[in-house]
Design a protein around this motif. Structure first.
Motif, PDB file in Angstrom:
ATOM      1  N   LYS A 143      -6.085  22.617  49.704  1.00 54.30           N
ATOM      2  CA  LYS A 143      -7.393  22.912  50.267  1.00 54.30           C
ATOM      3  C   LYS A 143      -7.223  23.635  51.601  1.00 54.30           C
ATOM      4  O   LYS A 143      -6.336  23.313  52.390  1.00 54.30           O
ATOM      5  CB  LYS A 143      -8.210  21.632  50.459  1.00 54.30           C
ATOM      6  N   TYR A 144      -8.106  24.597  51.824  1.00 52.38           N
ATOM      7  CA  TYR A 144      -8.062  25.403  53.030  1.00 52.38           C
ATOM      8  C   TYR A 144      -9.164  25.007  53.988  1.00 52.38           C
ATOM      9  O   TYR A 144     -10.241  24.590  53.585  1.00 52.38           O
ATOM     10  CB  TYR A 144      -8.232  26.895  52.693  1.00 52.38           C
ATOM     11  N   GLU A 145      -8.861  25.195  55.262  1.00 54.87           N
ATOM     12  CA  GLU A 145      -9.860  24.971  56.304  1.00 54.87           C
ATOM     13  C   GLU A 145      -9.740  26.098  57.314  1.00 54.87           C
ATOM     14  O   GLU A 145      -8.634  26.423  57.772  1.00 54.87           O
ATOM     15  CB  GLU A 145      -9.611  23.625  56.988  1.00 54.87           C
ATOM     16  N   ILE A 146     -10.851  26.716  57.638  1.00 52.68           N
ATOM     17  CA  ILE A 146     -10.848  27.752  58.677  1.00 52.68           C
ATOM     18  C   ILE A 146     -10.952  27.073  60.037  1.00 52.68           C
ATOM     19  O   ILE A 146     -11.940  26.414  60.336  1.00 52.68           O
ATOM     20  CB  ILE A 146     -12.007  28.741  58.477  1.00 52.68           C
ATOM     21  N   VAL A 147      -9.928  27.242  60.847  1.00 53.52           N
ATOM     22  CA  VAL A 147      -9.878  26.628  62.176  1.00 53.52           C
ATOM     23  C   VAL A 147     -10.602  27.496  63.198  1.00 53.52           C
ATOM     24  O   VAL A 147     -11.361  27.001  64.030  1.00 53.52           O
ATOM     25  CB  VAL A 147      -8.419  26.391  62.609  1.00 53.52           C
ATOM     26  N   LYS A 148     -10.354  28.811  63.135  1.00 54.33           N
ATOM     27  CA  LYS A 148     -10.941  29.723  64.119  1.00 54.33           C
ATOM     28  C   LYS A 148     -11.108  31.100  63.503  1.00 54.33           C
ATOM     29  O   LYS A 148     -10.163  31.656  62.942  1.00 54.33           O
ATOM     30  CB  LYS A 148     -10.050  29.828  65.365  1.00 54.33           C
ATOM     31  N   LEU A 149     -12.297  31.658  63.586  1.00 51.50           N
ATOM     32  CA  LEU A 149     -12.563  33.010  63.122  1.00 51.50           C
ATOM     33  C   LEU A 149     -12.427  34.001  64.266  1.00 51.50           C
ATOM     34  O   LEU A 149     -12.788  33.691  65.412  1.00 51.50           O
ATOM     35  CB  LEU A 149     -13.970  33.114  62.537  1.00 51.50           C
ATOM     36  N   SER A 150     -11.927  35.187  63.949  1.00 55.30           N
ATOM     37  CA  SER A 150     -11.823  36.218  64.976  1.00 55.30           C
ATOM     38  C   SER A 150     -13.169  36.859  65.266  1.00 55.30           C
ATOM     39  O   SER A 150     -13.365  37.472  66.317  1.00 55.30           O
ATOM     40  CB  SER A 150     -10.842  37.299  64.534  1.00 55.30           C
ATOM     41  N   SER A 151     -14.101  36.726  64.337  1.00 58.06           N
ATOM     42  CA  SER A 151     -15.423  37.317  64.523  1.00 58.06           C
ATOM     43  C   SER A 151     -16.451  36.528  63.737  1.00 58.06           C
ATOM     44  O   SER A 151     -16.170  36.033  62.644  1.00 58.06           O
ATOM     45  CB  SER A 151     -15.423  38.781  64.051  1.00 58.06           C
ATOM     46  N   GLN A 152     -17.629  36.423  64.289  1.00 62.03           N
ATOM     47  CA  GLN A 152     -18.735  35.734  63.617  1.00 62.03           C
ATOM     48  C   GLN A 152     -19.635  36.712  62.868  1.00 62.03           C
ATOM     49  O   GLN A 152     -20.648  36.310  62.307  1.00 62.03           O
ATOM     50  CB  GLN A 152     -19.571  34.968  64.654  1.00 62.03           C
ATOM     51  N   ILE A 153     -19.253  37.950  62.837  1.00 59.93           N
ATOM     52  CA  ILE A 153     -20.106  38.948  62.219  1.00 59.93           C
ATOM     53  C   ILE A 153     -20.241  38.694  60.715  1.00 59.93           C
ATOM     54  O   ILE A 153     -19.274  38.320  60.042  1.00 59.93           O
ATOM     55  CB  ILE A 153     -19.561  40.371  62.476  1.00 59.93           C
ATOM     56  N   LYS A 154     -21.441  38.871  60.199  1.00 60.29           N
ATOM     57  CA  LYS A 154     -21.712  38.721  58.774  1.00 60.29           C
ATOM     58  C   LYS A 154     -22.078  40.098  58.218  1.00 60.29           C
ATOM     59  O   LYS A 154     -23.074  40.704  58.637  1.00 60.29           O
ATOM     60  CB  LYS A 154     -22.864  37.747  58.530  1.00 60.29           C
TER      61      LYS A 154
END
Length: 635
Positions: free
Chosen positions: A343-354
């Motif tokens: 299972k994967y978990e995103i710890v930190k995104l480089s951008s919040q852009i959608k």
């Protein structure tokens, strides 16, 4: 809506690319604590050490006024060490090492000396750090590099291992008796030839060379059971080998894939060890990165299925893996993977852009014929924007990207700077020309002695391949690149007549000037790429675009940092003046305070929008949404 290619409006703007975006690098573990480095364009490129806290959120460790960045080799990396909550980091402004206890302000450890530090490790037995040092004490001589010990009580710095031109990757075995490191000499670069040494920690002068000589060794790392693992390209591919003290070196697993990346920077981490005797590693085949596992006892290899196509900075703790990952449709992020559940978990995104996926172009891997019966490789992105279609019987303009290095490679990742172009109606071709990493040592060495020839041929043949397939407009072909890619761009525009416009981002125009005026790490790089200087001076003259401006017959825009020590500004300025005097459309955008590569958000925005605006004016696009305030001379 029907509208010509190149004139489409897009939600992927320069502001959107930069809004809340950060650069993620160097994932670090201290016991169970997770850290990483964030590069922040909004803070003029400041690098900040960040920690994940118990709640899953993050907090800055590096306080305002400090920048965790070293200038060793000018490219840096390996600027932070964390041991039991104590942080040691190189501060960009003064290049001193600072010690920081969590919750307290940093305190300088090393004195004010003209020294730079990278790749720190802790030798707790002897109460010292061991680090790579770049010594600028004597301004009349070439800088010196060596491994040094730094007393943790006094901050005094003493050479520990010296004699080679360069050092990297020091590491102490688990029982604290052996020290390993890499070293190499001019004219080699670390991807050409390095040597791996092991010595008693208390007597480094008794070092023994374990591997190297004719091959490149990368990332030596001690396993928990006291063996030393590393990658070597002795069989054409960077594969894993193991040194067992008293038993010698043997291959762990061999396959046609690269388990390493060229050591342009310190602090690379492409693998780590699980608690049950496996290496978790990242590797690349055909331009894409994967995650894999190798059993240390049996050598059994398996690929770990992930949705990510670009993977780096691997750290392993017990049965958990952390890495930086991205794909064409998912932004770069720090990922946590449980090896028991997958299972994967995103710890930190480089951008919040959608971004709606209907605005995103999905790359296609292509191979194409090039000179001397060879094959070269690229990733093709076709125009994509759900709001527009082009008029029938029209073809899109093509932007060919020549990457830097030149010993580097393009990544298959979420890259809004590429999508910026494709969502406006450009086709975009990211070329892995001969000399690129990821296709074996032989492919990498295609560029030896032929920089400015092989790379140019491959970029031109890539564009011609698409023209012959009827995919792009032959009258609207542009080429762009930064640094070494800027040289390829200028060489293609000068020595060929295929492209109709180009952009050079801190690119080389004068090889002779580069050979005479660059930093130590790359001072002999051109010996291999071009020839020995000054003995083979004619080759430098023959391949320097600045000497043949009369052959250049298309517009060019230049972007340049005024504090660039790798490619000094005078190279761009000489080329601009020549083009200006010839009457060709030319633009020059200089950024005060920027070095080799742009870190300030406002300058990055200017470079993105300025290049698009330039092509728009040159190719005659109508209704341009970008109206950058850039002077185009002779237009």
């Amino acid at each position: 809506m029907i509208k010509p290619f190149g004139s489409w409006k897009s939600p992927i703007t320069a502001d959107a690319i930069l809004a809340d975006s950060i650069l993620l690098g160097e994932v670090l573990l201290d016991g169970n604590d997770l850290y990483w480095i964030e590069g922040r364009p909004q803070e003029k490129g400041r690098n900040v050490l960040v920690e994940q806290v118990v709640t899953g959120e993050s907090q800055d460790i590096t306080p305002p006024g400090y920048n965790t960045r070293t200038r060793v080799h000018e490219y840096g990396g390996g600027s932070v060490l964390i041991v039991e909550g104590v942080v040691y980091f190189s501060n960009y402004a003064d290049q001193r090492i600072y010690k920081q206890i969590k919750g307290e302000n940093p305190q300088p450890l090393t004195p004010k000396l003209p020294l730079r530090y990278a790749d720190f490790i802790l030798d707790s037995t002897n109460n010292r750090l061991i680090a790579v040092v770049e010594d600028h004490s004597n301004p009349t001589e070439e800088v010196k590099n060596y491994l040094a010990e730094i007393n943790l009580d006094t901050g005094e710095v003493y050479p520990l291992v010296k004699g080679y031109d360069f050092y990297s990757s020091p590491g102490i075995n688990p029982d604290g008796t052996l020290l390993a490191w890499l070293a190499w000499n001019h004219p080699n670069m670390p991807w050409d030839e390095t040597e791996l040494f092991v010595a008693p920690l208390e007597c480094p002068s008794q070092a023994v060379c374990l591997a190297g000589g004719g091959s490149s060794i990368c990332e030596p790392r001690w396993s928990p059971d006291g063996n030393l693992y590393f990658t070597s390209d002795r069989t054409d591919w960077w594969n894993f080998y193991c040194y067992t003290p008293g038993k010698g070196v043997k291959p762990l697993y061999l396959m046609e894939a690269e388990f390493a990346y060229p050591h342009w920077v310190f602090g690379l981490s492409n693998y780590g060890f699980t608690s049950d005797g496996c290496i978790i590693c990242t590797y690349t085949q055909n331009g894409r990165w994967f995650l894999g596992s190798i059993d240390l006892d049996t050598g059994y290899f398996q690929t770990i299925d992930t949705p990510y196509t670009n993977i780096s900075s691997v750290q392993v703790k017990d049965r958990t893996v952390f890495f930086i990952g991205s794909s064409p449709t998912s932004p770069t992020a720090i990922i946590k993977l449980d090896l028991d559940t997958y299972k994967y978990e995103i710890v930190k995104l480089s951008s919040q852009i959608k971004i709606d996926s209907d605005y995103l172009s999905i790359p296609e891997a292509i191979s194409f014929p090039t000179e001397n019966g060879e094959t070269a490789y690229a990733w093709l992105y076709l125009p994509q924007n759900k709001d527009y279609q082009a008029p029938t019987d029209t073809l899109p303009p093509l932007l060919v990207k020549s990457h830097g290095g030149p010993t580097a490679a393009v990544s298959v990742s979420f890259n809004l700077r590429i999508q910026y172009w494709t969502s406006r109606g450009f086709a975009y071709l990211d070329v892995n020309y001969g000399g690129s990493t990821g296709y074996g040592r032989q492919y990498r060495q295609r560029l030896q002695g032929k920089w400015g020839i092989v790379d140019v041929d491959d970029c031109m043949n890539a564009a011609q391949y698409l023209v012959k397939q009827g995919k792009v407009d032959p009258e609207k072909l542009a080429i762009s690149g930064g640094s070494a890619g800027g040289y390829t761009t200028l060489a293609a525009l000068t020595f060929g007549n295929l492209f109709k416009a180009g952009a050079s981002h801190y690119g080389v125009s004068d090889l002779e000037a580069l050979a005479r005026d660059t930093h130590k790490f790359e001072a002999r790089y051109l010996d291999g790429l071009v020839g020995k200087y000054p003995e083979e001076k004619e080759k430098y003259l023959e391949r320097s675009p600045i000497n043949f401006t009369e052959r250049l017959s298309c517009p060019v825009i230049f972007f340049q940092g005024l504090e660039d020590k790798v490619v000094p500004p005078n190279q761009a300025e000489m080329m601009v003046e020549a083009l200006k005097n010839k009457g060709l459309p030319v633009a020059y955008v200089a950024f005060a305070g920027e070095q080799h590569g742009f870190r300030s958000a406002e300058n990055i925005k200017c470079a993105i929008e300025g290049e698009f605006y330039f092509y728009g004016r040159i190719f005659g696009f109508t209704d341009l949404e970008i109206r950058e305030n850039i002077e185009i001379m002779n237009l």
